[in-house]
Motif scaffolding. Structure first.
Motif, PDB file in Angstrom:
ATOM      1  N   LEU A 100     -13.302   4.895  14.361  1.00 43.34           N
ATOM      2  CA  LEU A 100     -13.563   6.236  13.837  1.00 43.34           C
ATOM      3  C   LEU A 100     -14.191   6.120  12.452  1.00 43.34           C
ATOM      4  N   ASP A 101     -15.366   6.686  12.297  1.00 44.93           N
ATOM      5  CA  ASP A 101     -16.086   6.604  11.025  1.00 44.93           C
ATOM      6  C   ASP A 101     -16.186   7.995  10.399  1.00 44.93           C
ATOM      7  N   GLY A 102     -15.479   8.196   9.303  1.00 45.00           N
ATOM      8  CA  GLY A 102     -15.589   9.464   8.588  1.00 45.00           C
ATOM      9  C   GLY A 102     -14.657  10.553   9.070  1.00 45.00           C
ATOM     10  N   ILE A 103     -13.555  10.193   9.712  1.00 36.18           N
ATOM     11  CA  ILE A 103     -12.600  11.191  10.202  1.00 36.18           C
ATOM     12  C   ILE A 103     -11.535  11.386   9.126  1.00 36.18           C
ATOM     13  N   THR A 104     -11.627  12.497   8.418  1.00 33.56           N
ATOM     14  CA  THR A 104     -10.722  12.750   7.303  1.00 33.56           C
ATOM     15  C   THR A 104      -9.719  13.865   7.579  1.00 33.56           C
ATOM     16  N   PRO A 127     -12.348   3.017   8.384  1.00 34.15           N
ATOM     17  CA  PRO A 127     -12.546   2.500   7.024  1.00 34.15           C
ATOM     18  C   PRO A 127     -11.558   3.137   6.057  1.00 34.15           C
ATOM     19  N   LYS A 128     -11.117   2.375   5.071  1.00 30.37           N
ATOM     20  CA  LYS A 128     -10.153   2.891   4.107  1.00 30.37           C
ATOM     21  C   LYS A 128     -10.709   4.026   3.257  1.00 30.37           C
ATOM     22  N   LEU A 193     -15.760   1.388  20.953  1.00 32.85           N
ATOM     23  CA  LEU A 193     -16.450   2.674  20.969  1.00 32.85           C
ATOM     24  C   LEU A 193     -16.390   3.287  19.577  1.00 32.85           C
ATOM     25  N   VAL A 194     -17.547   3.605  19.019  1.00 38.46           N
ATOM     26  CA  VAL A 194     -17.623   4.090  17.641  1.00 38.46           C
ATOM     27  C   VAL A 194     -18.005   5.561  17.640  1.00 38.46           C
ATOM     28  N   LEU A 195     -17.183   6.386  17.010  1.00 34.86           N
ATOM     29  CA  LEU A 195     -17.456   7.814  16.905  1.00 34.86           C
ATOM     30  C   LEU A 195     -17.382   8.249  15.456  1.00 34.86           C
ATOM     31  N   ARG A 203     -22.078   7.086   9.802  1.00 34.24           N
ATOM     32  CA  ARG A 203     -22.934   6.729   8.674  1.00 34.24           C
ATOM     33  C   ARG A 203     -24.040   5.784   9.151  1.00 34.24           C
ATOM     34  N   GLN A 204     -25.137   5.780   8.433  1.00 33.58           N
ATOM     35  CA  GLN A 204     -26.293   4.968   8.837  1.00 33.58           C
ATOM     36  C   GLN A 204     -25.960   3.478   8.929  1.00 33.58           C
ATOM     37  N   LEU A 205     -25.176   2.965   7.975  1.00 35.32           N
ATOM     38  CA  LEU A 205     -24.833   1.546   8.006  1.00 35.32           C
ATOM     39  C   LEU A 205     -23.995   1.221   9.231  1.00 35.32           C
ATOM     40  N   THR A 206     -23.083   2.128   9.583  1.00 40.44           N
ATOM     41  CA  THR A 206     -22.283   1.933  10.791  1.00 40.44           C
ATOM     42  C   THR A 206     -23.179   1.938  12.018  1.00 40.44           C
TER      43      THR A 206
END
Length: 246
Positions: A100-104, A127-128, A193-195, A203-206
């Motif tokens: 999970l990228d950016g799930i806050t 990510p932390k 699986l990346v969401l 994010r673009q780097l992800t």
């Protein structure tokens, strides 16, 4: 040792089952004596945990919400028994990971943990610096999955994805503009699986560290799904392709 709060029947019941020794204080609604509460009190007694009766005002103060269901616990934090590497080394089937990228939002994370547990994913990674940690709201929404689903917060997500690829884990990102649909992808092998968050996405780097990008077909008027729903679609498609073998 610092304590954290859990509230709601599901979250506290799972903690009583998997780590009863970590429950330091258990508060219950003194006025609630329905069948669900009676069954819960039996489980607490079987786990050897004493209960403290409290009124609704006290429970709301402890939980910080009125949605406590009459059950609030102060518990010691239970650390993951393994590192991500140790977990992967110990698997007897191809890894199935949710990244999970950016799930806050804690409600989204709780729902994702519940979905991941139900689909038999082996871990959730985030990510932390772009994620919410496990808190009482996450645990409540997760309905116990926060206690059973390994959740690894990593310092550098891009580097972690690279390390997964070194293990021959296929990194599949989801994107509305992907050239290939989810149901055309091969998800039977080792897969991560990346969401990303609804709207902003990964994010673009992800995105650059994904081996493949796929889209979830949208047949109606809405443009995207909530991240927990999208996670369910992707994870269960992988399980379908694997034949739902545990």
């Amino acid at each position: 040792m610092s304590l954290k709060l859990l509230f709601g029947f599901h979250a506290v019941t799972v903690r009583l089952k998997v780590a009863p020794h970590s429950v330091r204080e258990l508060y219950v609604d003194a006025s609630r004596r329905d069948q669900r509460m009676r069954q819960f009190l039996v489980k607490a007694n079987d786990a050897g945990v004493a209960v403290i009766e409290a009124d609704d005002a006290r429970l709301q103060q402890l939980a910080g919400t009125h949605r406590h269901q009459g059950v609030v616990a102060r518990v010691e934090a239970v650390q993951n028994a393994h590192s991500l590497d140790d977990l992967l080394d110990g698997l007897s089937e191809p890894p199935l990971l949710l990244v999970l990228d950016g799930i806050t939002d804690p409600h989204n994370l709780g729902a994702c943990l519940r979905v991941a547990d139900g689909a038999g994913a082996h871990a959730v990674i985030a990510p932390k610096d772009h994620a919410v940690g496990i808190n009482a709201t996450v645990a409540k929404v997760a309905s116990g999955a926060a206690e059973t689903m390994p959740y690894f917060m990593v310092t550098n997500l891009a580097r972690t994805l690279g390390e997964l690829k070194e293990r021959s884990i296929w990194v599949v990102g989801t994107s509305d503009d992907a050239p290939r649909g989810l149901y055309d992808a091969d998800l039977k092998g080792p897969t991560a699986l990346v969401l990303g968050a609804e709207g902003s996405g990964m994010r673009q780097l992800t995105r650059k560290h994904c081996d493949e990008l796929v889209s979830i077909p949208m047949m109606g008027g809405v443009e995207s799904l909530n991240v927990s729903v999208a996670s369910a679609v992707c994870l269960y498609e992988s399980r379908r392709q694997r034949g739902f073998k545990s």
